[in-house]
Design a protein around this motif. Structure first.
Motif, PDB file in Angstrom:
ATOM      1  N   LEU A  49       0.821  -1.206   0.000  1.00  0.00           N
ATOM      2  CA  LEU A  49       0.000   0.000   0.000  1.00  0.00           C
ATOM      3  C   LEU A  49       0.856   1.257   0.000  1.00  0.00           C
ATOM      4  O   LEU A  49       0.594   2.207  -0.745  1.00  0.00           O
ATOM      5  CB  LEU A  49      -0.930  -0.009   1.219  1.00  0.00           C
ATOM      6  N   ALA A  50       1.921   1.261   0.830  1.00  0.00           N
ATOM      7  CA  ALA A  50       2.822   2.413   0.861  1.00  0.00           C
ATOM      8  C   ALA A  50       3.520   2.592  -0.485  1.00  0.00           C
ATOM      9  O   ALA A  50       3.671   3.718  -0.980  1.00  0.00           O
ATOM     10  CB  ALA A  50       3.843   2.253   1.978  1.00  0.00           C
ATOM     11  N   GLN A  51       3.956   1.495  -1.098  1.00  0.00           N
ATOM     12  CA  GLN A  51       4.606   1.566  -2.400  1.00  0.00           C
ATOM     13  C   GLN A  51       3.649   2.101  -3.455  1.00  0.00           C
ATOM     14  O   GLN A  51       4.040   2.876  -4.335  1.00  0.00           O
ATOM     15  CB  GLN A  51       5.127   0.183  -2.796  1.00  0.00           C
ATOM     16  N   ALA A  52       2.387   1.712  -3.376  1.00  0.00           N
ATOM     17  CA  ALA A  52       1.391   2.215  -4.332  1.00  0.00           C
ATOM     18  C   ALA A  52       1.191   3.717  -4.157  1.00  0.00           C
ATOM     19  O   ALA A  52       1.056   4.452  -5.144  1.00  0.00           O
ATOM     20  CB  ALA A  52       0.074   1.470  -4.140  1.00  0.00           C
ATOM     21  N   LEU A  53       1.186   4.201  -2.920  1.00  0.00           N
ATOM     22  CA  LEU A  53       1.055   5.641  -2.687  1.00  0.00           C
ATOM     23  C   LEU A  53       2.254   6.399  -3.243  1.00  0.00           C
ATOM     24  O   LEU A  53       2.100   7.475  -3.848  1.00  0.00           O
ATOM     25  CB  LEU A  53       0.911   5.911  -1.187  1.00  0.00           C
ATOM     26  N   VAL A  54       3.453   5.835  -3.052  1.00  0.00           N
ATOM     27  CA  VAL A  54       4.656   6.491  -3.584  1.00  0.00           C
ATOM     28  C   VAL A  54       4.618   6.528  -5.102  1.00  0.00           C
ATOM     29  O   VAL A  54       4.928   7.540  -5.743  1.00  0.00           O
ATOM     30  CB  VAL A  54       5.916   5.766  -3.075  1.00  0.00           C
ATOM     31  N   GLU A  55       4.237   5.418  -5.729  1.00  0.00           N
ATOM     32  CA  GLU A  55       4.155   5.375  -7.188  1.00  0.00           C
ATOM     33  C   GLU A  55       3.110   6.345  -7.713  1.00  0.00           C
ATOM     34  O   GLU A  55       3.296   6.986  -8.756  1.00  0.00           O
ATOM     35  CB  GLU A  55       3.838   3.950  -7.643  1.00  0.00           C
ATOM     36  N   GLU A  56       1.987   6.470  -6.996  1.00  0.00           N
ATOM     37  CA  GLU A  56       0.956   7.423  -7.410  1.00  0.00           C
ATOM     38  C   GLU A  56       1.482   8.853  -7.361  1.00  0.00           C
ATOM     39  O   GLU A  56       1.240   9.654  -8.265  1.00  0.00           O
ATOM     40  CB  GLU A  56      -0.265   7.279  -6.509  1.00  0.00           C
ATOM     41  N   GLU A  57       2.243   9.171  -6.323  1.00  0.00           N
ATOM     42  CA  GLU A  57       2.783  10.526  -6.215  1.00  0.00           C
ATOM     43  C   GLU A  57       3.846  10.780  -7.271  1.00  0.00           C
ATOM     44  O   GLU A  57       3.933  11.881  -7.829  1.00  0.00           O
ATOM     45  CB  GLU A  57       3.375  10.728  -4.816  1.00  0.00           C
TER      46      GLU A  57
END
Length: 248
Positions: A49-57
Motif C-alpha cells: 500500500l505504501a509503495q502504491a502511494l509512492v508510485e501514485e505521487e
C-alpha cells in the motif's frame, strides 16, 4: 481496532489527495500518521500500500531537466584571483607545476669571465649579506619560539579545549531538545491515539446499536405485517359470516 483505524486513515489519505493539496496550498498541513501509536506496519499488504502511494505521487510529479532554470547563471570566476586563473590555465594545458626555486638560498661566486669584475663581486657580497641577515632572522625566531612558544601553544590548546567544551554543551543541549520534542510528539500521539480509540469504540458501539435497532425495526415490521394479515383474515371471516344466509 487500532489496525483498522490505521488502515482507514491510510485509505482515506489515498482518496483525498486533491483535498490535501488544496489544504497545503492554503497553508494547512494534514498529518495522518501516528508512528508512536499505530501498529501493524509489518503486516501483509502494508508495504504494498505504501509503495502504491509512492508510485501514485511519482506519477503526478513532473520533473524538469533543469530544475534550477529559474536561478541566474552562476559566475564561477567572480572569486578567482590572478594566481588561481594562471593555475587553472596550467591545469587545462596539462603543464607540470614549477618547482620551488632555491636560487635565493645559494651563494654562487662570479663566473670565470667576471672574476676581476668589481660589480660582480659586489653583487655576490650583497647576496651573502642578505643570506646572513635571513639566517639571523631565523635564529631570532627560533629563540622567540623557544622562549614563548610553549606558553603560546598552551594558550592555543586552552582555546581548543574551551571550543570543544562549548561544542559539547551545545550538543548536549540539542540532544535534550530533540529528546523533549520526541517526548512531546509521543505524548501528543498517544493522547490522540487514545482519543481515536475511544471514538472508534464509540463508533463501533453506535453502529452496533444502529444495527440492533434496524433489526428490531425489521422484526417489528414483520410482526406488524403478520398482525395486519391476521386482522384482514379476521375481518374477512366476519364479513363471510355476515354474508351467509340465515337458516330458519
Amino acid at each position: 481496532m487500532i489496525y483498522y483505524s490505521t488502515n482507514v486513515r491510510r485509505t482515506n489519505r489515498r482518496h483525498t489527495v486533491q483535498s490535501e493539496e488544496e489544504r497545503n496550498m492554503a497553508g494547512e498541513v494534514l498529518i495522518d500518521a501516528l508512528p508512536y501509536f499505530d501498529q501493524g506496519y509489518d503486516d501483509s499488504g502494508v508495504r504494498e500500500l505504501a509503495q502504491a502511494l509512492v508510485e501514485e505521487e511519482t506519477r503526478r510529479y513532473r520533473p524538469t531537466k533543469n530544475y534550477l532554470s529559474y536561478l541566474p547563471t552562476p559566475d564561477y570566476s567572480a572569486f578567482e584571483t590572478e594566481v588561481m586563473k594562471s593555475e587553472f590555465e596550467r591545469l587545462e594545458k596539462r603543464q607540470p607545476m614549477e618547482l620551488l626555486s632555491m636560487k635565493r638560498y645559494e651563494l654562487p661566486a662570479p663566473i670565470s669571465g667576471q672574476r676581476n669584475d668589481i660589480a660582480a663581486w659586489t653583487e655576490c657580497v650583497e647576496n651573502s649579506m642578505a643570506q646572513l641577515e635571513h639566517q639571523a632572522t631565523r635564529i631570532e625566531n627560533l629563540e622567540l619560539m623557544s622562549t614563548f612558544g610553549s606558553n603560546a601553544w598552551k594558550a592555543h590548546n586552552n582555546l581548543l579545549v574551551k571550543m570543544v567544551e562549548k561544542a559539547q554543551k551545545e550538543l548536549v543541549s540539542l540532544r535534550k531538545q530533540i529528546q523533549e520534542i520526541n517526548w512531546q510528539r509521543k505524548h501528543g500521539q498517544m493522547a490522540a491515539g487514545n482519543q481515536l480509540r475511544e471514538l472508534e469504540a464509540s463508533w463501533v458501539g453506535l453502529v452496533s446499536k444502529n444495527y440492533e435497532i434496524e433489526r428490531a425495526c425489521l422484526e417489528l415490521e414483520a410482526e406488524i405485517t403478520q398482525l395486519r394479515g391476521q386482522d384482514q383474515r379476521v375481518v374477512r371471516r366476519e364479513e363471510d359470516k355476515e354474508n351467509q344466509p340465515m337458516e330458519y
